[in-house]
Design a protein around this motif. Structure first.
Motif, PDB file in Angstrom:
ATOM      1  N   ASP A   1      26.419  55.714   0.282  1.00 52.85           N
ATOM      2  CA  ASP A   1      26.384  57.370  -0.057  1.00 52.85           C
ATOM      3  C   ASP A   1      27.600  57.370  -1.312  1.00 52.85           C
ATOM      4  O   ASP A   1      28.518  57.193  -1.409  1.00 52.85           O
ATOM      5  N   MET A   2      27.127  58.146  -2.332  1.00 51.82           N
ATOM      6  CA  MET A   2      27.664  58.324  -3.506  1.00 51.82           C
ATOM      7  C   MET A   2      27.552  59.905  -3.736  1.00 51.82           C
ATOM      8  O   MET A   2      26.490  60.207  -3.956  1.00 51.82           O
ATOM      9  N   ALA A   3      28.292  60.682  -4.159  1.00 55.48           N
ATOM     10  CA  ALA A   3      28.214  62.128  -4.350  1.00 55.48           C
ATOM     11  C   ALA A   3      29.433  62.498  -5.244  1.00 55.48           C
ATOM     12  O   ALA A   3      30.591  62.323  -4.906  1.00 55.48           O
ATOM     13  N   VAL A   4      29.060  63.475  -6.221  1.00 57.85           N
ATOM     14  CA  VAL A   4      30.017  64.118  -7.032  1.00 57.85           C
ATOM     15  C   VAL A   4      29.939  65.560  -6.914  1.00 57.85           C
ATOM     16  O   VAL A   4      28.834  66.095  -6.744  1.00 57.85           O
ATOM     17  N   HIS A   5      30.985  66.317  -6.713  1.00 55.65           N
ATOM     18  CA  HIS A   5      30.804  67.610  -6.627  1.00 55.65           C
ATOM     19  C   HIS A   5      30.096  68.294  -7.841  1.00 55.65           C
ATOM     20  O   HIS A   5      30.357  67.890  -8.839  1.00 55.65           O
ATOM     21  N   PRO A   6      29.118  69.159  -7.722  1.00 52.38           N
ATOM     22  CA  PRO A   6      28.169  69.489  -8.790  1.00 52.38           C
ATOM     23  C   PRO A   6      28.990  70.282  -9.940  1.00 52.38           C
ATOM     24  O   PRO A   6      28.781  70.075 -10.838  1.00 52.38           O
ATOM     25  N   ALA A   7      30.085  70.853  -9.597  1.00 57.13           N
ATOM     26  CA  ALA A   7      31.068  71.471 -10.802  1.00 57.13           C
ATOM     27  C   ALA A   7      31.627  70.270 -11.667  1.00 57.13           C
ATOM     28  O   ALA A   7      32.059  70.572 -12.667  1.00 57.13           O
ATOM     29  N   GLN A   8      31.740  69.009 -11.282  1.00 53.28           N
ATOM     30  CA  GLN A   8      32.068  67.884 -11.946  1.00 53.28           C
ATOM     31  C   GLN A   8      31.202  67.074 -12.310  1.00 53.28           C
ATOM     32  O   GLN A   8      31.319  66.125 -12.931  1.00 53.28           O
ATOM     33  N   ALA A   9      29.813  67.183 -12.281  1.00 51.75           N
ATOM     34  CA  ALA A   9      28.811  66.454 -12.713  1.00 51.75           C
ATOM     35  C   ALA A   9      28.544  66.270 -14.140  1.00 51.75           C
ATOM     36  O   ALA A   9      29.016  67.078 -14.918  1.00 51.75           O
ATOM     37  N   GLY A  10      28.390  65.112 -14.449  1.00 54.97           N
ATOM     38  CA  GLY A  10      27.936  64.704 -15.818  1.00 54.97           C
ATOM     39  C   GLY A  10      29.438  64.343 -16.725  1.00 54.97           C
ATOM     40  O   GLY A  10      29.450  64.311 -17.956  1.00 54.97           O
ATOM     41  N   GLN A  11      30.475  63.990 -15.806  1.00 51.94           N
ATOM     42  CA  GLN A  11      31.635  63.590 -16.562  1.00 51.94           C
ATOM     43  C   GLN A  11      32.196  62.308 -16.152  1.00 51.94           C
ATOM     44  O   GLN A  11      33.071  61.862 -16.749  1.00 51.94           O
TER      45      GLN A  11
ATOM     46  N   LEU B   1      32.074  60.471 -13.341  1.00 50.63           N
ATOM     47  CA  LEU B   1      32.625  60.132 -12.208  1.00 50.63           C
ATOM     48  C   LEU B   1      32.304  59.070 -11.356  1.00 50.63           C
ATOM     49  O   LEU B   1      32.631  58.116 -10.872  1.00 50.63           O
ATOM     50  N   ALA B   2      30.704  59.106 -11.418  1.00 49.64           N
ATOM     51  CA  ALA B   2      29.939  58.020 -10.684  1.00 49.64           C
ATOM     52  C   ALA B   2      30.253  56.756 -11.239  1.00 49.64           C
ATOM     53  O   ALA B   2      30.430  55.890 -10.471  1.00 49.64           O
ATOM     54  N   ARG B   3      30.151  56.527 -12.489  1.00 50.81           N
ATOM     55  CA  ARG B   3      30.760  55.205 -13.346  1.00 50.81           C
ATOM     56  C   ARG B   3      32.101  55.037 -12.654  1.00 50.81           C
ATOM     57  O   ARG B   3      32.369  53.767 -12.487  1.00 50.81           O
ATOM     58  N   CYS B   4      32.934  55.764 -12.723  1.00 40.79           N
ATOM     59  CA  CYS B   4      34.345  55.452 -12.326  1.00 40.79           C
ATOM     60  C   CYS B   4      34.484  54.985 -10.924  1.00 40.79           C
ATOM     61  O   CYS B   4      35.316  54.400 -10.647  1.00 40.79           O
ATOM     62  N   LEU B   5      33.592  55.455 -10.234  1.00 40.34           N
ATOM     63  CA  LEU B   5      33.679  54.909  -8.460  1.00 40.34           C
ATOM     64  C   LEU B   5      32.859  53.468  -8.549  1.00 40.34           C
ATOM     65  O   LEU B   5      33.179  52.477  -7.847  1.00 40.34           O
ATOM     66  N   LEU B   6      31.749  53.506  -9.255  1.00 40.43           N
ATOM     67  CA  LEU B   6      30.863  52.099  -9.212  1.00 40.43           C
ATOM     68  C   LEU B   6      31.823  50.869  -9.794  1.00 40.43           C
ATOM     69  O   LEU B   6      31.581  49.832  -9.320  1.00 40.43           O
ATOM     70  N   ALA B   7      32.365  51.085 -11.268  1.00 37.28           N
ATOM     71  CA  ALA B   7      32.991  50.038 -11.758  1.00 37.28           C
ATOM     72  C   ALA B   7      33.917  49.092 -10.930  1.00 37.28           C
ATOM     73  O   ALA B   7      33.568  47.793 -11.085  1.00 37.28           O
ATOM     74  N   PRO B   8      34.761  49.823 -10.340  1.00 32.25           N
ATOM     75  CA  PRO B   8      35.851  48.983  -9.883  1.00 32.25           C
ATOM     76  C   PRO B   8      35.356  48.517  -8.291  1.00 32.25           C
ATOM     77  O   PRO B   8      35.733  47.235  -8.078  1.00 32.25           O
ATOM     78  N   LEU B   9      34.414  48.998  -8.041  1.00 32.64           N
ATOM     79  CA  LEU B   9      33.471  48.095  -6.585  1.00 32.64           C
ATOM     80  C   LEU B   9      32.712  46.889  -7.130  1.00 32.64           C
ATOM     81  O   LEU B   9      32.618  46.048  -6.340  1.00 32.64           O
ATOM     82  N   TRP B  10      31.833  47.289  -8.214  1.00 31.73           N
ATOM     83  CA  TRP B  10      31.341  46.121  -8.791  1.00 31.73           C
ATOM     84  C   TRP B  10      32.099  44.947  -9.241  1.00 31.73           C
ATOM     85  O   TRP B  10      31.910  43.706  -9.035  1.00 31.73           O
ATOM     86  N   GLU B  11      33.172  45.112  -9.979  1.00 33.37           N
ATOM     87  CA  GLU B  11      34.435  44.239 -10.171  1.00 33.37           C
ATOM     88  C   GLU B  11      34.843  43.606  -8.802  1.00 33.37           C
ATOM     89  O   GLU B  11      34.904  42.268  -8.821  1.00 33.37           O
TER      90      GLU B  11
ATOM     91  N   ALA C   1      31.501  45.605 -16.070  1.00 31.48           N
ATOM     92  CA  ALA C   1      31.625  46.619 -14.947  1.00 31.48           C
ATOM     93  C   ALA C   1      33.046  47.420 -15.308  1.00 31.48           C
ATOM     94  O   ALA C   1      33.445  48.360 -14.703  1.00 31.48           O
ATOM     95  N   GLY C   2      33.797  46.732 -16.218  1.00 33.96           N
ATOM     96  CA  GLY C   2      35.050  47.452 -16.564  1.00 33.96           C
ATOM     97  C   GLY C   2      35.165  48.707 -17.322  1.00 33.96           C
ATOM     98  O   GLY C   2      33.987  49.203 -17.677  1.00 33.96           O
ATOM     99  N   GLY C   3      36.164  49.187 -17.310  1.00 32.56           N
ATOM    100  CA  GLY C   3      36.216  50.583 -17.854  1.00 32.56           C
ATOM    101  C   GLY C   3      37.637  51.320 -17.579  1.00 32.56           C
ATOM    102  O   GLY C   3      38.226  51.196 -16.758  1.00 32.56           O
ATOM    103  N   GLU C   4      38.034  52.204 -18.683  1.00 28.16           N
ATOM    104  CA  GLU C   4      39.276  52.842 -18.211  1.00 28.16           C
ATOM    105  C   GLU C   4      38.888  54.434 -18.190  1.00 28.16           C
ATOM    106  O   GLU C   4      37.811  55.097 -18.460  1.00 28.16           O
TER     107      GLU C   4
END
Length: 169
Positions: A73-83, A85-95, A158-161
């Motif tokens: 389950d992955m969810a981003v608060h609608p007010a924060q969408a498009g910024q 955040l999903a990639r910020c969560l995915l990248a460290p778990l992929w790594e 998968a990396g990123g800052e």
């Protein structure tokens, strides 16, 4: 819970007690993103096996020989969408999955998210086991199981800052 309700509606809301059990699971590797001390996104995930589906309202089961990062389950608060955040969560778990020797990442795509996951390297994977097909069915008739095989290139891509504060739940 608020973010889950806003993103998925009542049909997919899973309770506080279930989340607590998942966080206590030894297989748990969930993350949250914080902004200003507030949770703005989360990714509920755990170490599993290819082809194993966690049913809606199901616990994270410990796996003797995990080979798969399962994104439940992955969810981003609608007010924060498009910024991003999903990639910020995915990248460290992929790594982390790559460091742990995982060969795959898997998920159940719901609510028309299949194209999104395809853009991240996932493709529909046909489940042969009737029990796993039944677990998939708990999400509704349009849900699909998707799989991504990790490659050597993933270790680099998968990396990123980010300026966001992402931490393990």
């Amino acid at each position: 819970m608020e973010i889950q309700r806003l993103c998925y509606g009542e049909a997919y809301v899973e309770g506080h007690e279930l989340f607590a059990r998942r966080l206590a699971s030894p297989a748990n590797c969930s993350l949250v993103a914080l902004r200003g001390g507030e949770v703005v996104a989360y990714l509920a995930a755990y170490w599993s096996a290819r082809g194993k589906v966690t049913p809606l309202h199901g616990d994270f089961d410990d796996c003797d020989q995990p080979d798969t990062l399962y994104l439940h389950d992955m969810a981003v608060h609608p007010a924060q969408a498009g910024q991003g955040l999903a990639r910020c969560l995915l990248a460290p778990l992929w790594e982390q999955a790559l460091r742990r020797g995982m060969r795959y990442s898997a998920l159940v795509s719901v609510q028309g998210s299949q194209d999104y996951w395809c853009r991240h390297g996932y493709s529909v994977y046909s489940l042969q086991d009737p029990l796993q097909q039944q677990c998939l069915g708990s999400y509704g008739s349009e849900a699909v199981y998707m799989l991504r095989a990790f490659s050597d290139e993933d270790a680099v891509s998968a990396g990123g800052e980010s300026g966001d504060n992402v931490g393990y739940a």
